[in-house]
Scaffold this active site. Structure first.
Site, PDB file in Angstrom:
ATOM      1  N   ILE A 149       0.842  -1.201   0.000  1.00 18.50           N
ATOM      2  CA  ILE A 149       0.000   0.000   0.000  1.00 18.50           C
ATOM      3  C   ILE A 149       0.876   1.251   0.000  1.00 18.50           C
ATOM      4  CG2 ILE A 149      -1.754   1.276   1.319  1.00 18.50           C
ATOM      5  CD1 ILE A 149      -2.773  -1.541   2.260  1.00 18.50           C
ATOM      6  N   CYS A 227      -4.698   4.973   7.783  1.00 21.56           N
ATOM      7  CA  CYS A 227      -5.620   4.069   7.074  1.00 21.56           C
ATOM      8  C   CYS A 227      -5.064   2.657   7.159  1.00 21.56           C
ATOM      9  CB  CYS A 227      -5.786   4.494   5.608  1.00 21.56           C
ATOM     10  SG  CYS A 227      -6.621   6.069   5.442  1.00 21.56           S
ATOM     11  N   ARG A 229      -3.951   0.665  10.744  1.00 19.62           N
ATOM     12  CA  ARG A 229      -4.563   0.048  11.924  1.00 19.62           C
ATOM     13  C   ARG A 229      -4.582   1.045  13.071  1.00 19.62           C
ATOM     14  NH1 ARG A 229      -6.474  -2.981   9.214  1.00 19.62           N
ATOM     15  NH2 ARG A 229      -6.621  -5.248   9.282  1.00 19.62           N
ATOM     16  N   ASP A 253      -9.099   6.237   9.245  1.00 21.70           N
ATOM     17  CA  ASP A 253     -10.021   5.204   8.750  1.00 21.70           C
ATOM     18  C   ASP A 253     -10.158   4.058   9.747  1.00 21.70           C
ATOM     19  OD1 ASP A 253     -11.656   3.869   6.762  1.00 21.70           O
ATOM     20  OD2 ASP A 253      -9.946   2.546   6.362  1.00 21.70           O
ATOM     21  N   GLU A 258     -12.967  -0.731  17.404  1.00 19.55           N
ATOM     22  CA  GLU A 258     -13.968  -0.462  16.373  1.00 19.55           C
ATOM     23  C   GLU A 258     -15.265  -1.198  16.708  1.00 19.55           C
ATOM     24  OE1 GLU A 258     -12.129  -1.432  12.611  1.00 19.55           O
ATOM     25  OE2 GLU A 258     -10.705   0.221  12.781  1.00 19.55           O
ATOM     26  N   HIS A 276     -13.510   2.409   8.672  1.00 17.77           N
ATOM     27  CA  HIS A 276     -12.673   1.313   8.161  1.00 17.77           C
ATOM     28  C   HIS A 276     -13.106   0.916   6.733  1.00 17.77           C
ATOM     29  CE1 HIS A 276     -10.052  -2.292   9.607  1.00 17.77           C
ATOM     30  NE2 HIS A 276      -9.871  -2.063   8.308  1.00 17.77           N
ATOM     31  N   LEU A 277     -12.977   1.885   5.850  1.00 17.78           N
ATOM     32  CA  LEU A 277     -13.456   1.686   4.475  1.00 17.78           C
ATOM     33  C   LEU A 277     -12.336   1.455   3.468  1.00 17.78           C
ATOM     34  CD1 LEU A 277     -16.309   4.364   4.055  1.00 17.78           C
ATOM     35  CD2 LEU A 277     -16.489   1.936   4.616  1.00 17.78           C
ATOM     36  N   GLY A 278     -11.088   1.392   3.949  1.00 17.82           N
ATOM     37  CA  GLY A 278      -9.958   1.282   3.022  1.00 17.82           C
ATOM     38  C   GLY A 278     -10.170   0.237   1.934  1.00 17.82           C
ATOM     39  N   ALA A 279     -10.669  -0.912   2.346  1.00 21.83           N
ATOM     40  CA  ALA A 279     -10.783  -2.019   1.391  1.00 21.83           C
ATOM     41  C   ALA A 279     -12.189  -2.135   0.812  1.00 21.83           C
ATOM     42  CB  ALA A 279     -10.425  -3.325   2.097  1.00 21.83           C
TER      43      ALA A 279
HETATM   44  N1  LIG Z   1      -7.946   0.345   6.123  1.00 26.42           N
HETATM   45  C1  LIG Z   1      -8.098  -0.814   5.540  1.00 26.42           C
HETATM   46  O1  LIG Z   1      -9.202  -1.207   5.191  1.00 26.42           O
HETATM   47  C2  LIG Z   1      -6.899  -1.657   5.261  1.00 26.42           C
HETATM   48  C3  LIG Z   1      -5.816  -1.633   6.097  1.00 26.42           C
HETATM   49  N2  LIG Z   1      -4.736  -2.420   5.837  1.00 26.42           N
HETATM   50  C4  LIG Z   1      -3.606  -2.349   6.750  1.00 26.42           C
HETATM   51  O2  LIG Z   1      -2.478  -1.894   6.033  1.00 26.42           O
HETATM   52  C5  LIG Z   1      -1.344  -2.627   6.454  1.00 26.42           C
HETATM   53  C6  LIG Z   1      -0.308  -2.624   5.362  1.00 26.42           C
HETATM   54  O3  LIG Z   1      -0.780  -3.367   4.247  1.00 26.42           O
HETATM   55  P1  LIG Z   1       0.207  -3.775   3.054  1.00 26.42           P
HETATM   56  O4  LIG Z   1       0.888  -2.604   2.521  1.00 26.42           O
HETATM   57  O5  LIG Z   1      -0.592  -4.618   2.132  1.00 26.42           O
HETATM   58  O6  LIG Z   1       1.230  -4.690   3.852  1.00 26.42           O
HETATM   59  P2  LIG Z   1       2.745  -5.003   3.496  1.00 26.42           P
HETATM   60  O7  LIG Z   1       3.117  -6.161   4.312  1.00 26.42           O
HETATM   61  O8  LIG Z   1       2.911  -5.070   2.021  1.00 26.42           O
HETATM   62  O9  LIG Z   1       3.508  -3.713   4.020  1.00 26.42           O
HETATM   63  C7  LIG Z   1       3.773  -3.451   5.363  1.00 26.42           C
HETATM   64  C8  LIG Z   1       5.104  -2.757   5.415  1.00 26.42           C
HETATM   65  O10 LIG Z   1       5.333  -2.317   6.737  1.00 26.42           O
HETATM   66  C9  LIG Z   1       6.711  -2.463   6.990  1.00 26.42           C
HETATM   67  N3  LIG Z   1       6.971  -2.484   8.406  1.00 26.42           N
HETATM   68  C10 LIG Z   1       6.833  -3.509   9.265  1.00 26.42           C
HETATM   69  N4  LIG Z   1       7.196  -3.130  10.505  1.00 26.42           N
HETATM   70  C11 LIG Z   1       7.556  -1.830  10.411  1.00 26.42           C
HETATM   71  C12 LIG Z   1       8.029  -0.883  11.357  1.00 26.42           C
HETATM   72  N5  LIG Z   1       8.198  -1.212  12.638  1.00 26.42           N
HETATM   73  N6  LIG Z   1       8.284   0.366  10.928  1.00 26.42           N
HETATM   74  C13 LIG Z   1       8.107   0.709   9.627  1.00 26.42           C
HETATM   75  N7  LIG Z   1       7.695  -0.164   8.678  1.00 26.42           N
HETATM   76  C14 LIG Z   1       7.410  -1.412   9.081  1.00 26.42           C
HETATM   77  C15 LIG Z   1       7.089  -3.748   6.300  1.00 26.42           C
HETATM   78  O11 LIG Z   1       8.468  -3.818   6.025  1.00 26.42           O
HETATM   79  C16 LIG Z   1       6.268  -3.669   5.031  1.00 26.42           C
HETATM   80  O12 LIG Z   1       7.020  -3.107   3.980  1.00 26.42           O
HETATM   81  C17 LIG Z   1      -1.922  -4.018   6.775  1.00 26.42           C
HETATM   82  O13 LIG Z   1      -1.107  -4.687   7.715  1.00 26.42           O
HETATM   83  C18 LIG Z   1      -3.271  -3.710   7.328  1.00 26.42           C
HETATM   84  O14 LIG Z   1      -3.221  -3.627   8.721  1.00 26.42           O
HETATM   85  C19 LIG Z   1      -4.680  -3.200   4.724  1.00 26.42           C
HETATM   86  C20 LIG Z   1      -5.739  -3.243   3.859  1.00 26.42           C
HETATM   87  C21 LIG Z   1      -6.948  -2.522   4.077  1.00 26.42           C
HETATM   88  O1  LIG Z   2     -12.253  -6.426   5.605  1.00 25.82           O
HETATM   89  C1  LIG Z   2     -12.050  -5.224   5.517  1.00 25.82           C
HETATM   90  O2  LIG Z   2     -12.751  -4.444   4.866  1.00 25.82           O
HETATM   91  C2  LIG Z   2     -10.827  -4.680   6.236  1.00 25.82           C
HETATM   92  C3  LIG Z   2      -9.643  -4.741   5.372  1.00 25.82           C
HETATM   93  C4  LIG Z   2      -8.414  -4.632   6.178  1.00 25.82           C
HETATM   94  O3  LIG Z   2      -8.326  -3.910   7.122  1.00 25.82           O
HETATM   95  C5  LIG Z   2      -7.276  -5.462   5.811  1.00 25.82           C
HETATM   96  O4  LIG Z   2      -7.317  -6.094   4.744  1.00 25.82           O
HETATM   97  O5  LIG Z   2      -6.317  -5.490   6.581  1.00 25.82           O
END
Ligand SMILES: NC(=O)C1=CN([C@@H]2O[C@H](COP(=O)(O)OP(=O)(O)OC[C@H]3O[C@@H](n4cnc5c(N)ncnc54)[C@H](O)[C@@H]3O)[C@@H](O)[C@H]2O)C=CC1
Ligand SMILES: O=C(O)CCC(=O)C(=O)O
Length: 527
Positions: A149, A227, A229, A253, A258, A276-279
């Protein structure tokens, strides 16, 4: 028929692979609604609404796989699942674009006060001067967490003419260079950024990563976005510093709890928020549902999964190639366990030949699952094999060598027990199958399957006849028989196979024969 609980709102169109399978029955209920069916559930599919706790896991004795239709797995007790040998999968990239776009939309809305202006307009006001915004162009955007992301946000920010500063301890300088971003330590990024957005998972390291102490080092008037956690940015500290005017505003978000009912941040005019609408796009929901449905089906059909949290990723193609060795070594583990019914404290595997083309740790885990199967009630598989071995004080060693003894591949397992040691070697021969070719230094050749009897004895006239007589007297038909010895008159072995397992009574009588050193019944189920 596999019982699959779809516990959260998962897009039905994405569940096609499961709905079409004749082996699957879908139960679309919350955990509470399904409380009387939990004992029969084989797989559970969740988003973020259901928290898969250790207690919930233990109420599902048949559970084999937990699928998270999304990225974050902070709502799943992965260690508890791993301990039980339950596979956890997620949909790692299905919602990347949606979340990156949502973050970008939030950033634009925050800087241009769009939600506040809309609310004012709805109240019949026309206050153009109250909503003077700030351009994104030329600003320093600080991205904390440069994964999927974070990287998509960086691409978009550059197109908007922003300078992108990133902090991610796991980011290589090569990748940062390729992405055209400046990689900095967190402390430095915080002092330089005009806008900061977090995109890390929530872990013990990232909880409160952004807090009062380091926020005070930021520029006055900085904007914050979360956006990812709730909890990565400390919510109380954020509130306090917005009230004090140090932070100009925030876009949120996700919340530590929650839904965030009555949350103080929601009372602030300079905070914009979404539930929590990111996805939450049609595309992302279809993507994640399809990804996890395919993963669950693949797993239940005995195929590899590609996005497991607690299993090494392995493609279907690689799995097809590794599978013969995987089955061979599982049977070797089972032979070791059954022919050394005592405490075993060390197992070493030596891999030689073409088997070295693969990740041998997968094979060692398969060995352990075969080994523990006849010893433990808990299922032992690739998920929990090393953990269980460690818990039981079993030391596992892996070695490699070039010596294949004329075969194209050669696997030797040596087990050290309280009283003795056992060595077994096997190979996989194309079009011929698995073969055990050495047992305790005796050359032998048998297919590891069925009901076997391993007899170690002195090489004296009449021993084989006496064994055959007892078996014949009990109506036992010997299906196959192998004998081997190292030297005339020394130690020798017999390996016999039967259509049915031998009874305890026959074993007792055989053990009483002269010249028998020891014997073991080995039952190997087909794979
Ligand atoms: N708001 C929403 O609906 C959504 C939220 N998310 C959240 O977004 C997060 C990230 O998603 P992705 O980018 O797909 O995951 P990802 O695993 O591709 O990226 C996470 C990054 O964080 C880095 N990281 C880990 N520990 C760290 C630290 N202490 N300091 C700095 N960087 C650190 C990792 O090296 C990695 O590059 C997910 O874990 C999830 O919690 C994901 C999808 C939807
Ligand atoms: O299910 C959802 O909409 C939440 C997505 C999300 O936070 C995640 O994929 O980490």
């Amino acid at each position: 028929m596999y019982q699959i609980l779809v516990a959260d709102a998962i897009k039905p169109e994405g569940l096609g692979p499961l709905l079409e399978s004749p082996k699957v029955h879908l139960i679309e209920k919350t955990v509470v609604e399904a409380k009387h069916q939990l004992h029969e559930i084989d797989a559970i599919l969740v988003r973020s609404a259901t928290t898969v706790t250790e207690e919930l896991i233990s109420s599902m004795p048949n559970l084999k796989i937990i699928a998270r239709a999304g990225v974050g797995i902070d709502n799943i007790d992965v260690p508890a699942a791993t301990k039980r040998g339950i596979v956890v999968v997620n949909a790692p990239d299905g919602n990347t674009i949606s979340t990156a776009e949502h973050t970008f939309a939030m950033m634009a809305a925050l800087m241009r006060h769009i939600p506040q202006a809309r609310a004012s307009l709805k109240n019949g006001e026309w206050k153009r001067s109250s909503f003077i915004g700030t351009e994104l162009y030329g600003k320093n955007l600080g991205i904390v967490g440069m994964g999927r992301i974070g990287s998509e946000i960086a691409k978009r920010a550059k197109v908007f003419g922003m300078d992108v500063l990133v902090y991610d301890p796991f980011l290589t300088s090569d990748r940062a260079k390729k992405m055209g971003v400046t990689s900095l330590e967190l402390a430095k990024l915080l002092t330089l950024a005009d806008i900061i957005t977090v995109h890390t998972p929530l872990t013990p390291e990232t909880r409160n990563l952004i807090n009062k102490k380091n926020l005070l080092t930021c520029k006055k008037g900085v904007y914050l976005l979360n956006c990812a956690r709730g909890g990565i940015i400390n919510e109380e500290d954020l509130y306090e510093l917005i009230i004090k005017g140090h932070i100009a505003g925030a876009a949120i978000d996700v919340f530590a709890e929650e839904p965030p009912l009555g949350h103080q941040l929601l009372e602030l005019d300079s905070v914009i928020a979404t539930p929590h609408l990111g996805a939450s796009t049609k595309e992302a929901q279809l993507n994640v549902a399809t990804q996890v449905a395919q993963e669950v089906l693949s797993f239940l059909n005995g195929n590899p999964v590609t996005s497991s949290i607690n299993l090494p990723a392995i493609s279907k193609e690689v799995f097809a190639k590794v599978q013969p060795f995987y089955e061979l070594i599982k049977q070797m583990g089972s032979i070791v366990s059954q022919s050394m019914p005592e405490g075993i404290h060390e197992i070493t595997v030596n891999y030689a030949g073409e088997v070295l083309d693969f990740d041998t740790s997968i094979l060692t885990k398969s060995l352990l699952s075969g080994f523990f199967k006849s010893r433990l009630d808990v299922p032992v598989n690739e998920v929990n094999a090393f953990l269980i071995a460690k818990e039981r004080g079993l030391t596992i060693g892996e070695k490699t060598s070039h010596d294949t003894f004329g075969y194209s591949n050669f696997i030797t397992v040596t087990a050290k027990g309280d009283n003795r040691q056992l060595g077994i070697s096997g190979t996989y021969v194309d079009h011929y199958g698995s073969r055990i070719v050495r047992l305790n230094d005796f050359t032998i050749d048998f297919h590891p399957e069925g009901n076997l009897l391993y007899v170690q004895h002195m090489d004296r006239p009449g021993v084989i006849g006496r064994v055959g007589k007892i078996l014949g007297d009990h109506g036992e038909n010997i299906a196959t028989m192998q004998v081997g010895r190292k030297q005339a008159g020394g130690e020798a072995i017999m390996l016999l196979s039967f259509d049915n397992p031998l009874s305890d009574d026959i074993l007792r009588k055989l053990k009483q024969l002269d010249d028998i050193t020891f014997l073991y019944r080995i039952t190997l189920h087909g794979s």
